[in-house]
Write a protein that holds these residues in place. Structure first.
Motif, PDB file in Angstrom:
ATOM      1  N   UNK A   1      26.285 -20.800  17.064  1.00  0.00           N
ATOM      2  CA  UNK A   1      26.200 -19.609  17.918  1.00  0.00           C
ATOM      3  C   UNK A   1      24.745 -19.193  18.154  1.00  0.00           C
ATOM      4  N   UNK A   2      23.816 -19.964  17.602  1.00  0.00           N
ATOM      5  CA  UNK A   2      22.395 -19.662  17.763  1.00  0.00           C
ATOM      6  C   UNK A   2      21.631 -20.960  18.022  1.00  0.00           C
ATOM      7  N   UNK A   3      20.749 -20.923  18.997  1.00  0.00           N
ATOM      8  CA  UNK A   3      19.891 -22.068  19.287  1.00  0.00           C
ATOM      9  C   UNK A   3      20.651 -23.228  19.907  1.00  0.00           C
ATOM     10  N   UNK A   4      19.976 -24.343  20.042  1.00  0.00           N
ATOM     11  CA  UNK A   4      20.559 -25.552  20.618  1.00  0.00           C
ATOM     12  C   UNK A   4      20.618 -26.624  19.536  1.00  0.00           C
ATOM     13  N   UNK A   5      21.778 -26.762  18.952  1.00  0.00           N
ATOM     14  CA  UNK A   5      21.950 -27.740  17.889  1.00  0.00           C
ATOM     15  C   UNK A   5      22.694 -28.950  18.439  1.00  0.00           C
ATOM     16  N   UNK A   6      22.080 -30.095  18.365  1.00  0.00           N
ATOM     17  CA  UNK A   6      22.706 -31.301  18.884  1.00  0.00           C
ATOM     18  C   UNK A   6      23.605 -31.975  17.852  1.00  0.00           C
ATOM     19  N   UNK A   7      23.171 -31.960  16.601  1.00  0.00           N
ATOM     20  CA  UNK A   7      23.929 -32.630  15.565  1.00  0.00           C
ATOM     21  C   UNK A   7      25.147 -31.795  15.171  1.00  0.00           C
ATOM     22  N   UNK A   8      26.312 -32.455  15.076  1.00  0.00           N
ATOM     23  CA  UNK A   8      27.542 -31.760  14.726  1.00  0.00           C
ATOM     24  C   UNK A   8      27.546 -31.467  13.227  1.00  0.00           C
TER      25      UNK A   8
END
Length: 208
Positions: A79-86
């Motif tokens: 819900x925060x930032x751009x996280x690519x890794x699941x």
């Protein structure tokens, strides 16, 4: 590892009558298959047809147990930032189970009027469906395509402390559906196979 000559059983769930018929027609006459580097014989043991509307008529009591027969994991959204890794959550909570099932249900069946207020169903489950016991619960590692994959395996007992029949019916409908299609992520590689057992038929004495 499976010793040579031993049988390997697996279940294939297909949603949709036309697709199911195509699968059966494709399996007809197939007697041998190759699994990895091993030649094996194929035998169709049985076919079960279940209509989604029939799942409303199958329910249980105030307590039920969920056996996780293969590793299960739940994708964790950022819900925060751009996280690519699941990232994965291994907690077999009722909210995790219902949320992943609703996601699958909406994409295949459609929510319709029955689950139009699904966020309130999750809130109800969070407040009125309690984890009573956890047996043999642990996170295990399996290998897929040469890399380790983690998932929870074990048995969890839940109790419903509510008399609200509409929510209880929704809960059991989704649980019955989840038993057919598995839960969590990694379904296509056999993750999230569950078995649900009603512990009793008594209604709870408290709750809303």
């Amino acid at each position: 590892m499976i010793p040579p000559g031993d049988g390997l059983g697996f279940r294939v769930t297909v949603i949709g009558e036309s697709l199911g018929l195509k699968l059966l027609n494709g399996l007809e006459g197939v007697r041998s298959v190759r699994i990895g580097s091993v030649d094996a014989s194929l035998e169709l043991l049985g076919v079960e047809v279940v209509r989604v509307d029939e799942l409303w008529r199958v329910g249980g009591g105030g307590r039920f147990r969920v056996d996780f027969l293969s590793p299960v994991r739940f994708a964790k959204r950022s819900t925060m930032g751009r996280r690519r890794r699941v990232r994965f959550d291994f907690c077999p909570s009722i909210v995790n189970i219902l949320f992943t099932t609703i996601n699958h249900y909406s994409g295949v069946v459609g929510l319709g009027n029955e689950f139009r207020s699904w966020p309130y169903l999750l809130r109800w489950a969070y407040n009125y469906v309690y984890m009573r016991d956890l047996r043999g619960g642990r996170v295990v590692a399996t290998r897929h395509a040469g890399r380790p994959e983690l998932g929870f395996i074990g048995s969890v007992e839940f109790e419903i402390v509510s008399r609200r029949q509409s929510r209880i019916q929704q809960l059991w409908h989704l649980l019955n559906y989840a038993e057919l299609v598995n839960v969590g992520t990694g379904r296509s590689m056999g993750f999230g196979v569950i078995r649900i057992t009603a512990m009793n038929q008594n209604q709870p004495k408290q709750g809303q």
